[in-house]
Scaffold this active site. Structure first.
Site, PDB file in Angstrom:
ATOM      1  N   GLU A  60      -5.026  -4.972  10.517  1.00 22.46           N
ATOM      2  CA  GLU A  60      -4.061  -3.888  10.691  1.00 22.46           C
ATOM      3  C   GLU A  60      -4.348  -3.151  11.990  1.00 22.46           C
ATOM      4  O   GLU A  60      -5.169  -2.218  12.014  1.00 22.46           O
ATOM      5  CB  GLU A  60      -4.158  -2.905   9.520  1.00 22.46           C
ATOM      6  CG  GLU A  60      -3.822  -3.519   8.178  1.00 22.46           C
ATOM      7  CD  GLU A  60      -3.237  -2.485   7.223  1.00 22.46           C
ATOM      8  OE1 GLU A  60      -2.207  -2.783   6.610  1.00 22.46           O
ATOM      9  OE2 GLU A  60      -3.785  -1.366   7.118  1.00 22.46           O
TER      10      GLU A  60
ATOM     11  N   HIS B  63      -9.542   0.849   4.989  1.00 27.59           N
ATOM     12  CA  HIS B  63      -8.253   1.100   5.642  1.00 27.59           C
ATOM     13  C   HIS B  63      -8.466   2.033   6.833  1.00 27.59           C
ATOM     14  O   HIS B  63      -9.302   2.938   6.774  1.00 27.59           O
ATOM     15  CB  HIS B  63      -7.270   1.728   4.645  1.00 27.59           C
ATOM     16  CG  HIS B  63      -5.862   1.738   5.173  1.00 27.59           C
ATOM     17  ND1 HIS B  63      -5.425   2.697   6.055  1.00 27.59           N
ATOM     18  CD2 HIS B  63      -4.821   0.894   4.984  1.00 27.59           C
ATOM     19  CE1 HIS B  63      -4.168   2.430   6.370  1.00 27.59           C
ATOM     20  NE2 HIS B  63      -3.772   1.346   5.735  1.00 27.59           N
TER      21      HIS B  63
ATOM     22  N   GLY C  80       3.008  -1.088   4.193  1.00 27.00           N
ATOM     23  CA  GLY C  80       2.999   0.330   3.852  1.00 27.00           C
ATOM     24  C   GLY C  80       4.397   0.808   3.504  1.00 27.00           C
ATOM     25  O   GLY C  80       4.930   0.514   2.429  1.00 27.00           O
TER      26      GLY C  80
ATOM     27  N   GLU D 224      -6.898   4.489   7.864  1.00 34.36           N
ATOM     28  CA  GLU D 224      -6.741   5.920   7.560  1.00 34.36           C
ATOM     29  C   GLU D 224      -8.030   6.471   6.940  1.00 34.36           C
ATOM     30  O   GLU D 224      -8.389   7.626   7.152  1.00 34.36           O
ATOM     31  CB  GLU D 224      -5.513   6.123   6.667  1.00 34.36           C
ATOM     32  CG  GLU D 224      -4.220   5.960   7.481  1.00 34.36           C
ATOM     33  CD  GLU D 224      -3.016   5.439   6.724  1.00 34.36           C
ATOM     34  OE1 GLU D 224      -2.977   5.530   5.482  1.00 34.36           O
ATOM     35  OE2 GLU D 224      -2.094   4.920   7.394  1.00 34.36           O
TER      36      GLU D 224
ATOM     37  N   ASN E 282       0.881  -1.174   0.000  1.00 38.00           N
ATOM     38  CA  ASN E 282       0.000   0.000   0.000  1.00 38.00           C
ATOM     39  C   ASN E 282       0.917   1.222   0.000  1.00 38.00           C
ATOM     40  O   ASN E 282       1.539   1.530   1.010  1.00 38.00           O
ATOM     41  CB  ASN E 282      -0.893  -0.026   1.247  1.00 38.00           C
ATOM     42  CG  ASN E 282      -1.703   1.248   1.383  1.00 38.00           C
ATOM     43  OD1 ASN E 282      -1.697   2.104   0.496  1.00 38.00           O
ATOM     44  ND2 ASN E 282      -2.393   1.390   2.500  1.00 38.00           N
ATOM     45  N   TRP E 283       0.979   1.889  -1.143  1.00 35.19           N
ATOM     46  CA  TRP E 283       1.917   3.025  -1.268  1.00 35.19           C
ATOM     47  C   TRP E 283       1.409   4.276  -0.573  1.00 35.19           C
ATOM     48  O   TRP E 283       2.118   5.262  -0.479  1.00 35.19           O
ATOM     49  CB  TRP E 283       2.167   3.328  -2.747  1.00 35.19           C
ATOM     50  CG  TRP E 283       2.884   2.244  -3.498  1.00 35.19           C
ATOM     51  CD1 TRP E 283       3.219   0.996  -3.037  1.00 35.19           C
ATOM     52  CD2 TRP E 283       3.365   2.304  -4.852  1.00 35.19           C
ATOM     53  NE1 TRP E 283       3.867   0.286  -4.019  1.00 35.19           N
ATOM     54  CE2 TRP E 283       3.969   1.064  -5.140  1.00 35.19           C
ATOM     55  CE3 TRP E 283       3.329   3.282  -5.851  1.00 35.19           C
ATOM     56  CZ2 TRP E 283       4.546   0.779  -6.386  1.00 35.19           C
ATOM     57  CZ3 TRP E 283       3.891   3.007  -7.081  1.00 35.19           C
ATOM     58  CH2 TRP E 283       4.499   1.768  -7.342  1.00 35.19           C
ATOM     59  N   LYS E 284       0.144   4.245  -0.148  1.00 42.82           N
ATOM     60  CA  LYS E 284      -0.470   5.438   0.463  1.00 42.82           C
ATOM     61  C   LYS E 284      -0.257   6.649  -0.456  1.00 42.82           C
ATOM     62  O   LYS E 284      -0.197   6.465  -1.669  1.00 42.82           O
ATOM     63  CB  LYS E 284       0.082   5.649   1.878  1.00 42.82           C
ATOM     64  CG  LYS E 284      -0.061   4.362   2.704  1.00 42.82           C
ATOM     65  CD  LYS E 284       0.101   4.546   4.173  1.00 42.82           C
ATOM     66  CE  LYS E 284      -0.096   3.186   4.853  1.00 42.82           C
ATOM     67  NZ  LYS E 284      -0.059   3.264   6.311  1.00 42.82           N
TER      68      LYS E 284
ATOM     69  N   GLY F 264       2.660   2.444  10.723  1.00 45.08           N
ATOM     70  CA  GLY F 264       3.573   3.565  10.582  1.00 45.08           C
ATOM     71  C   GLY F 264       4.254   3.976  11.880  1.00 45.08           C
ATOM     72  O   GLY F 264       4.841   5.048  11.976  1.00 45.08           O
TER      73      GLY F 264
END
Ligand code: 13P
Length: 250
Positions: free
Chosen positions: A167, A95, A233, A97, A9-11, A173
């Site tokens: 997650e 997700h 990530g 976020e 997941n490159w965000k 992160g």
């Protein structure tokens, strides 16, 4: 036997130039094959171009989000049929976020899950508790709520073609990873919850762990019986590191 899946997941990171180098290095690194399936999830704007560069390659393409609607007056949204049109095979839904920063609730996430499948894509449904919830001993009940909402709306049969990613919010992160035992405990709970509705689907569905996965901790996480790969990530933005994580899943 579940084939491991390692997803990046490159965000909201990347540029056309950096992406091209990353994809080139991944293709080179996977030239001799991998025992895991590999998925990359770049920001929407880059999907089309990366999809073209991946033509004929084994790396699959996924989106980080999708609209619950197929088309219409929804400024700024991107629909699942559009994602399919540019070569995506997967889309992440729910997700943390999105849940926290963009206030997406279980109902909306369930509708997104259904929309993604309706377009012929595989949803990667994310679930996970916050630190506060874990410390209050509420991990299982939070997961039950998040997963149950989608099971109720989509039906267990829909999980025949879906991936669930655990997650824990406190591990994303932060450099703080769930221990292999913590990951296993929650993954077993997730599989058990699906099994209570359909044992066969529970047995075949892939459950990914996400949250500060690195090459240095991937092997012990992926060795757990109910951890079928990772949703990575930060470490997916560096080809060498991501390739080592893929190797760890094999
Ligand atoms: P990190 O691997 O950077 O902790 O991110 C995990 C994640 O949110 C993947 O979806």
């Amino acid at each position: 036997m579940r084939t491991p899946l390692v997803a990046g997941n490159w965000k909201m990171y990347g540029s056309r130039e950096r992406n091209a180098a990353l994809i080139r290095d991944l293709i080179l690194g996977l030239e001799n094959g991998a025992a895991a399936e590999v998925l990359v999830c770049p920001p929407f704007i880059f999907l089309h171009e990366i999809g073209r560069n991946l033509g004929g390659q084994k790396i699959r393409l996924g989106a980080q989000n999708a609209s619950a609607e197929d088309e219409g007056a929804f400024t700024g949204e991107v629909s699942a049929p559009m994602l399919r049109d540019v070569g995506c095979s997967h889309a992440i839904v729910g997700h943390s976020e999105r849940r926290i920063l963009f206030r997406e609730d279980d109902r909306l996430i369930a509708r997104k899950f259904v929309a993604v499948q309706r377009a012929g894509l595989t949803p990667v449904l994310c679930v996970g508790e916050s630190l506060e919830e874990r410390e209050a001993g509420r991990t299982a009940s939070v997961i039950d709520g998040q997963l149950g909402a989608v099971l109720d709306v989509a039906g267990v049969a829909a999980f025949h073609d879906a991936v669930v990613a655990y997650e824990p919010v406190w591990a994303i992160g932060t450099g703080r990873t769930a221990s292999p035992d913590q990951a296993q405990e929650t993954h077993a709970h997730i599989r058990g919850m699906i099994a209570s509705r359909d044992a066969k689907i529970a047995d075949s569905i892939r459950l990914l762990y996400g949250g500060s996965v690195k090459a240095a901790n991937a092997t012990e996480l992926f060795a757990m019986p109910d951890v079928d790969g990772g949703l990575v990530g930060g470490a997916s933005l560096e080809a060498g590191e991501f390739l080592r994580i893929i190797e760890a899943a094999a």
